[in-house]
Each structure stands twice: as structure tokens, then as C-alpha cells.
Scaffold this motif. Sequence first.
Motif, PDB file in Angstrom:
ATOM      1  N   ALA A  81      29.502  35.441 102.671  1.00 49.79           N
ATOM      2  CA  ALA A  81      28.219  36.084 102.385  1.00 49.79           C
ATOM      3  C   ALA A  81      27.275  35.183 101.587  1.00 49.79           C
ATOM      4  N   ARG A  82      27.812  34.054 101.134  1.00 50.94           N
ATOM      5  CA  ARG A  82      27.030  33.095 100.341  1.00 50.94           C
ATOM      6  C   ARG A  82      26.457  33.714  99.079  1.00 50.94           C
ATOM      7  N   ILE A  83      27.339  34.443  98.393  1.00 48.06           N
ATOM      8  CA  ILE A  83      27.012  34.997  97.081  1.00 48.06           C
ATOM      9  C   ILE A  83      28.088  34.509  96.116  1.00 48.06           C
ATOM     10  N   THR A  84      27.916  34.775  94.840  1.00 40.93           N
ATOM     11  CA  THR A  84      28.913  34.332  93.866  1.00 40.93           C
ATOM     12  C   THR A  84      30.076  35.316  93.806  1.00 40.93           C
ATOM     13  N   ARG A  85      31.193  34.822  93.343  1.00 44.96           N
ATOM     14  CA  ARG A  85      32.374  35.669  93.145  1.00 44.96           C
ATOM     15  C   ARG A  85      32.026  36.818  92.195  1.00 44.96           C
ATOM     16  N   TRP A  86      31.334  36.475  91.117  1.00 42.59           N
ATOM     17  CA  TRP A  86      30.957  37.470  90.117  1.00 42.59           C
ATOM     18  C   TRP A  86      30.108  38.579  90.749  1.00 42.59           C
ATOM     19  N   THR A  87      29.151  38.196  91.583  1.00 42.41           N
ATOM     20  CA  THR A  87      28.301  39.188  92.243  1.00 42.41           C
ATOM     21  C   THR A  87      29.136  40.097  93.126  1.00 42.41           C
ATOM     22  N   TYR A  88      30.041  39.506  93.909  1.00 43.15           N
ATOM     23  CA  TYR A  88      30.867  40.320  94.801  1.00 43.15           C
ATOM     24  C   TYR A  88      31.750  41.283  94.006  1.00 43.15           C
ATOM     25  N   GLN A  89      32.341  40.804  92.945  1.00 41.70           N
ATOM     26  CA  GLN A  89      33.195  41.675  92.130  1.00 41.70           C
ATOM     27  C   GLN A  89      32.394  42.826  91.530  1.00 41.70           C
ATOM     28  N   ARG A  90      31.161  42.564  91.147  1.00 45.48           N
ATOM     29  CA  ARG A  90      30.286  43.631  90.626  1.00 45.48           C
ATOM     30  C   ARG A  90      30.020  44.683  91.700  1.00 45.48           C
ATOM     31  N   GLY A 122      30.795  50.634  96.654  1.00 49.58           N
ATOM     32  CA  GLY A 122      31.755  49.595  96.273  1.00 49.58           C
ATOM     33  C   GLY A 122      33.151  49.882  96.803  1.00 49.58           C
ATOM     34  N   ALA A 123      33.565  51.131  96.718  1.00 49.89           N
ATOM     35  CA  ALA A 123      34.888  51.519  97.209  1.00 49.89           C
ATOM     36  C   ALA A 123      34.974  51.376  98.728  1.00 49.89           C
ATOM     37  N   ARG A 124      33.906  51.696  99.415  1.00 49.71           N
ATOM     38  CA  ARG A 124      33.913  51.565 100.884  1.00 49.71           C
ATOM     39  C   ARG A 124      33.919  50.106 101.315  1.00 49.71           C
ATOM     40  N   ILE A 125      33.219  49.264 100.581  1.00 49.14           N
ATOM     41  CA  ILE A 125      33.253  47.833 100.872  1.00 49.14           C
ATOM     42  C   ILE A 125      34.661  47.297 100.653  1.00 49.14           C
ATOM     43  N   SER A 160      33.030  46.876  92.214  1.00 45.23           N
ATOM     44  CA  SER A 160      33.283  47.744  91.064  1.00 45.23           C
ATOM     45  C   SER A 160      32.193  48.793  90.875  1.00 45.23           C
ATOM     46  N   GLY A 161      31.175  48.771  91.742  1.00 48.02           N
ATOM     47  CA  GLY A 161      30.147  49.800  91.688  1.00 48.02           C
ATOM     48  C   GLY A 161      29.007  49.514  90.746  1.00 48.02           C
ATOM     49  N   GLU A 162      28.864  48.263  90.338  1.00 50.21           N
ATOM     50  CA  GLU A 162      27.745  47.906  89.479  1.00 50.21           C
ATOM     51  C   GLU A 162      26.532  47.573  90.337  1.00 50.21           C
ATOM     52  N   VAL A 213      23.188  58.085  90.847  1.00 44.74           N
ATOM     53  CA  VAL A 213      23.043  56.684  91.261  1.00 44.74           C
ATOM     54  C   VAL A 213      24.355  55.945  91.019  1.00 44.74           C
ATOM     55  N   GLN A 214      24.924  56.160  89.843  1.00 43.37           N
ATOM     56  CA  GLN A 214      26.190  55.504  89.513  1.00 43.37           C
ATOM     57  C   GLN A 214      27.289  55.908  90.494  1.00 43.37           C
ATOM     58  N   GLU A 215      27.320  57.175  90.837  1.00 48.04           N
ATOM     59  CA  GLU A 215      28.335  57.670  91.768  1.00 48.04           C
ATOM     60  C   GLU A 215      28.158  57.041  93.151  1.00 48.04           C
ATOM     61  N   ARG A 216      26.940  56.920  93.604  1.00 42.01           N
ATOM     62  CA  ARG A 216      26.680  56.294  94.916  1.00 42.01           C
ATOM     63  C   ARG A 216      27.088  54.824  94.894  1.00 42.01           C
ATOM     64  N   ARG A 217      26.791  54.123  93.794  1.00 46.66           N
ATOM     65  CA  ARG A 217      27.210  52.721  93.676  1.00 46.66           C
ATOM     66  C   ARG A 217      28.730  52.602  93.755  1.00 46.66           C
ATOM     67  N   ARG A 218      29.428  53.478  93.049  1.00 46.50           N
ATOM     68  CA  ARG A 218      30.896  53.441  93.081  1.00 46.50           C
ATOM     69  C   ARG A 218      31.415  53.723  94.484  1.00 46.50           C
TER      70      ARG A 218
END
Length: 78
Positions: free
Chosen positions: A41-50, A20-23, A53-55, A12-17
Motif C-alpha cells: 500500500a506504500r504506507i508506513t508500518r505505523w500508519t497501518y497498525q493505527r 480496522g477489525a474488518r481490514i 487498531s481503529g485509530e 465515530v470511534q466505533e466505526r473506526r474500530r
Amino acid sequence: MVRDLPDDDEWVQERRRTIGARIRAERLRQNASQDQVWMAARITRWTYQRVESGEGCTLSTLLRIAWVLEVQLGDLDE
């Protein structure tokens, strides 16, 4: 046939990463800043950065980002 999950959640962690990398790669390909994407996208900066980063994030967040970047959600996880 339904398959069993692996014993741990590392996949799961690998897929998230990967997502995130593809985005991030698509954003850079389009010469867009993180600010441009998260605001559109009308989301927060923090959410986008997560996300980059694959979180963890919600499906709604991924759908919003995919829409803004004009990519299919499935193309982010190939």
C-alpha cells in the motif's frame, strides 16, 4: 432529510474500530502479514497498525489498503 449527529463522537470511534477489525480479518483471510500489506500500500508500518487498531487515518490510506486487499471501501463499513 438530513439527520443530526449524536451528542458525542463515540459512534465515530466505533466505526473506526469496525473498519480496522474488518481490514485485519480480510488480511488474515488472505494469509497476508501486516508487512506485506503496508509495503504494497506504500504506507508506513505505523500508519497501518493505527488503521487496524481503529485509530484515525486518511481516506487515501483506506483507499490504498482496500486496493491492496482487493475489497470495496464500502464493504469495510457495513
